[in-house]
Design a protein around this motif. Structure first.
Motif, short mmCIF file in Angstrom:
data_model
loop_
_atom_site.label_atom_id
_atom_site.label_comp_id
_atom_site.label_asym_id
_atom_site.label_seq_id
_atom_site.Cartn_x
_atom_site.Cartn_y
_atom_site.Cartn_z
N ASN A 111 -1.02 7.73 25.14
CA ASN A 111 -0.75 9.10 25.58
C ASN A 111 0.36 9.02 26.61
N GLU A 112 1.56 9.43 26.20
CA GLU A 112 2.73 9.27 27.05
C GLU A 112 2.67 10.11 28.32
N LYS A 113 1.72 11.06 28.37
CA LYS A 113 1.60 11.93 29.54
C LYS A 113 0.72 11.31 30.63
N ILE A 114 0.01 10.23 30.29
CA ILE A 114 -0.93 9.63 31.24
C ILE A 114 -0.39 8.27 31.69
N GLU A 115 -0.24 8.12 32.99
CA GLU A 115 0.25 6.86 33.54
C GLU A 115 -0.71 5.73 33.20
N GLY A 116 -0.14 4.63 32.73
CA GLY A 116 -0.95 3.47 32.37
C GLY A 116 -1.41 3.46 30.93
N LYS A 117 -1.14 4.55 30.19
CA LYS A 117 -1.59 4.62 28.81
C LYS A 117 -0.45 4.90 27.84
N THR A 118 0.75 4.47 28.21
CA THR A 118 1.91 4.64 27.34
C THR A 118 2.03 3.44 26.40
N LEU A 119 2.85 3.58 25.38
CA LEU A 119 3.08 2.45 24.46
C LEU A 119 3.68 1.27 25.20
N LYS A 120 4.56 1.55 26.16
CA LYS A 120 5.15 0.48 26.95
C LYS A 120 4.08 -0.27 27.72
N ASP A 121 3.14 0.46 28.33
CA ASP A 121 2.04 -0.17 29.05
C ASP A 121 1.20 -1.04 28.12
N TYR A 122 0.88 -0.48 26.95
CA TYR A 122 0.02 -1.20 26.01
C TYR A 122 0.70 -2.46 25.48
N CYS A 123 2.02 -2.39 25.29
CA CYS A 123 2.74 -3.60 24.86
C CYS A 123 2.56 -4.73 25.87
N ALA A 124 2.58 -4.37 27.16
CA ALA A 124 2.40 -5.36 28.22
C ALA A 124 0.95 -5.88 28.24
N TYR A 125 -0.03 -4.97 28.09
CA TYR A 125 -1.43 -5.39 28.11
C TYR A 125 -1.75 -6.33 26.96
N THR A 126 -1.12 -6.08 25.82
CA THR A 126 -1.42 -6.83 24.61
C THR A 126 -1.19 -8.33 24.79
N MET A 127 -0.21 -8.69 25.62
CA MET A 127 0.11 -10.09 25.83
C MET A 127 -1.08 -10.87 26.42
N ARG A 128 -2.02 -10.16 27.05
CA ARG A 128 -3.18 -10.81 27.67
C ARG A 128 -4.38 -10.89 26.73
N MET A 129 -4.20 -10.46 25.50
CA MET A 129 -5.33 -10.33 24.58
C MET A 129 -5.32 -11.37 23.46
N ARG A 130 -4.51 -12.37 23.61
CA ARG A 130 -4.36 -13.41 22.59
C ARG A 130 -4.20 -12.82 21.18
N PRO A 131 -3.15 -12.03 20.98
CA PRO A 131 -2.94 -11.44 19.65
C PRO A 131 -2.34 -12.46 18.68
N ASP A 132 -2.82 -12.46 17.45
CA ASP A 132 -2.17 -13.24 16.40
C ASP A 132 -1.02 -12.43 15.80
#
Length: 379
Positions: free
Chosen positions: A256-277
Motif C-alpha cells: 500500500n503505497e500510501k502507508i509508510e513501511g508498506k510500499t513495494l520498495k520497503d518490501y523489496c528490502a524486507y525480502t532480502m532477510r527472508m532467504r528467498p529462492d
C-alpha cells in the motif's frame, strides 16, 4: 401524523406525487453522503427510516419502500452493469459517464450508450464504491486504485475524480483479473520456445516480461510459476493481487503505497532477510526497481518481474530510465545504470495480444548501448 408513502389520494392534497418522490430521493442521497462523511456503514433500512422521518412519515410497509430499495441496490452495487461484469470475454470496462460505457475484449473495443444510473447519482455511486473498499477519494486525493470483488468477478479498479478533468467528469476503469492459471500449452507458442521458457525457470535466470496493458504478461508469469520446484521459497510482491499461484511455500506481500513501511520498495528490502529462492515483483514502474535490480547484483537468482514497454529493446531503456529517476544517486551516470541493468537482467520476453512477439538475451552494454541478440522474433 401517520400515512402511507404511496397513498396518492393523501399526497395529492399537498403536492404532486413525483415531486414527493424526488424529495424522498433527495433526503436519502443527503443521508448517504452524511453516512459516508462519518465513515458509517451504509444500511438501507436505517437511511430510509431517517429520510422518511424527516418528512414526518413514521409508518410504512416494506412494499412501499421497494422502489427506493431497488434504487439503493443499483447505486451501491452497479446492478445494471452485471451483463458486462459477468462477461469474461470483456477484459476492461471504462465508465466514462452515467450513460457512456466502453467495453474492451481481445477482439475489439465497443462504446455503448446506455444509462446504467441516473445523472445525479453517478458521482455518489463512485464515492460509495471507494468508501466500500476503504479508499479515500475526493478533491484532495483524486486518484485511487484497488482490488474489487463484485458478482464473483475480480477487477483492478481505478477511480479518477471529476476535479481533475476539464469536463468535470469522474471515471471508473475496471481491468479484469483472471484467477485461472493457464497451462503453458494453452499459449500459442512454438514448442521449442515453451521448452526455452521452462529452461529459464529451471536455470533460475533473471528475466522480465514486457508488454502493453492486457498483453498477457501476468497470465504468462502465473503459468511459468507452475514450473518452479515445490521446495523453493517463493516471495511475491504486488500492489494489486494479480499473480496467481498454487506454489506451497510462498510468502506474499501486498503493498500500500500510501502507508509508510508498506510500499513495494520497503518490501523489496524486507525480502532480502527472508532467504528467498526466488523473488517476483508484480510490476516495475517506480522506485521499487532500485532494490529489485540491486538484489540481482548481490547474487540472487531467479528474479522475475513485468514492465510496460513497446518492445524488448524498449524494455531495457525503460528500466534504465526508471532506475535513473528513482535511485537518488546523483553521481550514478546513465552509462553505469545501463551496464548495471544489462549485467543482471539476462532475458526479456516481450508480449503483444496474448502472444510472445520477441525474446532477447542480454550480454551486457557498451557505454550507453545494450548488447543483445534475438532468441525469438515473431516477425
Amino acid at each position: 401524523m401517520k400515512f402511507n408513502i404511496l397513498n396518492s389520494t393523501y399526497i395529492s392534497n399537498n403536492e404532486n406525487i413525483a415531486t414527493y418522490h424526488n424529495e424522498i430521493f433527495t433526503l436519502i442521497r443527503e443521508k448517504i453522503s452524511s453516512f459516508l462523511n462519518q465513515g458509517k456503514t451504509l444500511q438501507f433500512d436505517e437511511i430510509f427510516k431517517q429520510a422518511t422521518f424527516a418528512l414526518g412519515i413514521e409508518e410504512y410497509c416494506a412494499s412501499e419502500s421497494k422502489i427506493y430499495a431497488e434504487w439503493f441496490e443499483n447505486l451501491t452495487s452497479f446492478l445494471k452493469l452485471t451483463k458486462y461484469l459477468n462477461d469474461v470475454s470483456i477484459h476492461e470496462i471504462i465508465i466514462h459517464d452515467y450513460n457512456l460505457i466502453q467495453v474492451i475484449s481481445s477482439q475489439n473495443s465497443i462504446t455503448v450508450k446506455e444509462e446504467f444510473i441516473a445523472l445525479n447519482d453517478y458521482d455518489l455511486a463512485l464515492e460509495i464504491l471507494a468508501f466500500s473498499n476503504k479508499e479515500t477519494w475526493n478533491y484532495q486525493q483524486p486518484f485511487c486504485s484497488f482490488w474489487l470483488d463484485i458478482y464473483s468477478n475480480s477487477f483492478r479498479a481505478t477511480l479518477i475524480h471529476h476535479s481533475t478533468a476539464s469536463n468535470k467528469k469522474s471515471k471508473l476503469f475496471l481491468r479484469r483479473i483472471n484467477k485461472m492459471i493457464f497451462a503453458l500449452d494453452d499459449f500459442d507458442i512454438p514448442l521449442d520456445i515453451k521448452t526455452f521458457l521452462t529452461g529459464l525457470i529451471e536455470n533460475k535466470n533473471n528475466f522480465v516480461i514486457s508488454g502493453s496493458t492486457c498483453s498477457g504478461k501476468t497470465s504468462l508469469l502465473s503459468s511459468l510459476l507452475t514450473k518452479i520446484n515445490k521446495d523453493e521459497h517463493l516471495v511475491i510482491l504486488e500492489d494489486t493481487n494479480e499473480i496467481q499461484t498454487t506454489h506451497p511455500t510462498t510468502s506474499y506481500f501486498l503493498a500500500n503505497e500510501k502507508i509508510e513501511g508498506k510500499t513495494l520498495k520497503d518490501y523489496c528490502a524486507y525480502t532480502m532477510r527472508m532467504r528467498p529462492d526466488r523473488i517476483l515483483l508484480g510490476e516495475m514502474r517506480s522506485n521499487e526497481i532500485v532494490p529489485f535490480i540491486l538484489s540481482m547484483n548481490t547474487g540472487h537468482r531467479g528474479l522475475i518481474s513485468t514492465i510496460h514497454a513497446n518492445s524488448a529493446k524498449d524494455c531495457i531503456s525503460r528500466m534504465c530510465l526508471l532506475f535513473s529517476l528513482y535511485s537518488n544517486i546523483s553521481k550514478l551516470n546513465f552509462a553505469t545504470i545501463t551496464s548495471l541493468i544489462c549485467q543482471n537482467v539476462e532475458y526479456i520476453v516481450h508480449m503483444e495480444n496474448k502472444k510472445i512477439k520477441e525474446i532477447i538475451k542480454i550480454f551486457g552494454a557498451d557505454n550507453l548501448n545494450p548488447i543483445y541478440d534475438y532468441i525469438f522474433n515473431l516477425e
